[in-house]
Design a protein around this motif. Structure first.
Motif, PDB file in Angstrom:
ATOM      1  N   ALA A  42       0.830  -1.212   0.000  1.00  0.00           N
ATOM      2  CA  ALA A  42       0.000   0.000   0.000  1.00  0.00           C
ATOM      3  C   ALA A  42       0.860   1.256   0.000  1.00  0.00           C
ATOM      4  CB  ALA A  42      -0.936  -0.013   1.208  1.00  0.00           C
ATOM      5  N   ASP A  45       2.401   1.740  -3.465  1.00  0.00           N
ATOM      6  CA  ASP A  45       1.373   2.120  -4.428  1.00  0.00           C
ATOM      7  C   ASP A  45       0.946   3.579  -4.228  1.00  0.00           C
ATOM      8  OD1 ASP A  45      -0.745   1.504  -6.474  1.00  0.00           O
ATOM      9  OD2 ASP A  45      -2.052   1.944  -4.779  1.00  0.00           O
ATOM     10  N   ALA A  63      -5.683   2.843   3.065  1.00  0.00           N
ATOM     11  CA  ALA A  63      -5.345   2.044   1.889  1.00  0.00           C
ATOM     12  C   ALA A  63      -4.979   0.611   2.250  1.00  0.00           C
ATOM     13  CB  ALA A  63      -4.191   2.691   1.125  1.00  0.00           C
ATOM     14  N   SER A  64      -4.333   0.436   3.393  1.00  0.00           N
ATOM     15  CA  SER A  64      -3.873  -0.903   3.788  1.00  0.00           C
ATOM     16  C   SER A  64      -4.900  -1.659   4.621  1.00  0.00           C
ATOM     17  CB  SER A  64      -2.570  -0.786   4.581  1.00  0.00           C
ATOM     18  OG  SER A  64      -2.789  -0.096   5.811  1.00  0.00           O
TER      19      SER A  64
END
Length: 233
Positions: A42, A45, A63-64
């Motif tokens: 994450a 990215d 996000a994670s």
């Protein structure tokens, strides 16, 4: 041939977990590895899409899917996370490029060709990691920027040593430019920084490696060997 299994994100996270065992507070190794893998994927990215500087830990948490408290079990700040990622990039470079096969160790030409192939293949496997280190370096704090520069200079040193050995053995021209090792680095970086350009042109990794090998060798091979290279081309 590279051990590609050693360069997967999971393998790199395992190395990271071992290296950071004194600071990562999660006790169960396999659970810690799974969670760390999710966090690093994450983080890379997000950073490669919006920039590491712009990414907040709250962004990374969303996000994670790892809570803020969960993130702090692995690192205490974005700078610590940055150091963890940069350390693995540098360690991978050292691990891969310092261990050439026995078959090329005593042949500077074969060794130089292997270094080129090994580096391109390594960055293909670790593309998000190397893109992160390259694209974000200008925004790093001073100490981390120095760390990124040191990693680049480490790579350059492997090429410089082989070129020097080739000159000493008479395989490379005595007037080979001392800048050659430094000039190879941006050519290696172009593969992972501008992959879309090569994809549009249908350039495969094997074609890129072979072209780069011929280009570099044409700049340093002794005259007789260079003639042979032109004939083969």
């Amino acid at each position: 041939m590279l051990n590609h299994d050693d360069l997967t994100t999971e393998a790199l996270c395992r190395y990271m977990l071992e290296r950071q065992r004194d600071t990562i507070s999660v006790q169960k190794p396999e659970f810690a590895l799974r969670k760390l893998h999710v966090i690093i994927v994450a983080a890379l990215d997000l950073s490669n899409r919006k920039g590491f500087q712009a990414m907040s830990l709250r962004d990374l948490s969303r996000a994670s899917g790892v809570s803020m408290g969960g993130l702090y079990a692995y690192f205490d700040s974005k700078t610590t996370l940055l150091n963890m990622i940069l350390s693995e990039v540098t360690a991978a470079v050292q691990r891969v490029l310092s261990t050439p096969p026995d078959a090329v160790k005593d042949d500077p030409v074969a060794h130089l060709k292997w270094l080129i192939a090994a580096h391109v293949e390594m960055t293909e496997e670790m593309q998000p990691w190397f893109t992160f280190a390259f694209m974000e370096a200008k925004n790093f704090p001073a100490a981390e920027r120095r760390k990124a520069i040191d990693s680049e200079e480490l790579t350059e040193s492997y090429f410089a040593d082989v070129i020097a050995a080739g000159i000493a053995a008479g395989r490379f021209r005595a007037d080979t430019s001392p800048l050659l090792a430094a000039l190879i680095k941006p050519l290696l970086q172009d593969w992972y920084v501008k992959r879309a350009k090569y994809h549009r042109r249908s350039i495969t990794i094997d074609t890129y490696i072979a072209t780069l090998q011929d280009f570099v060798l044409s700049a340093c091979l002794a005259d007789e060997a260079r003639t042979g290279l032109r004939v083969r081309a």
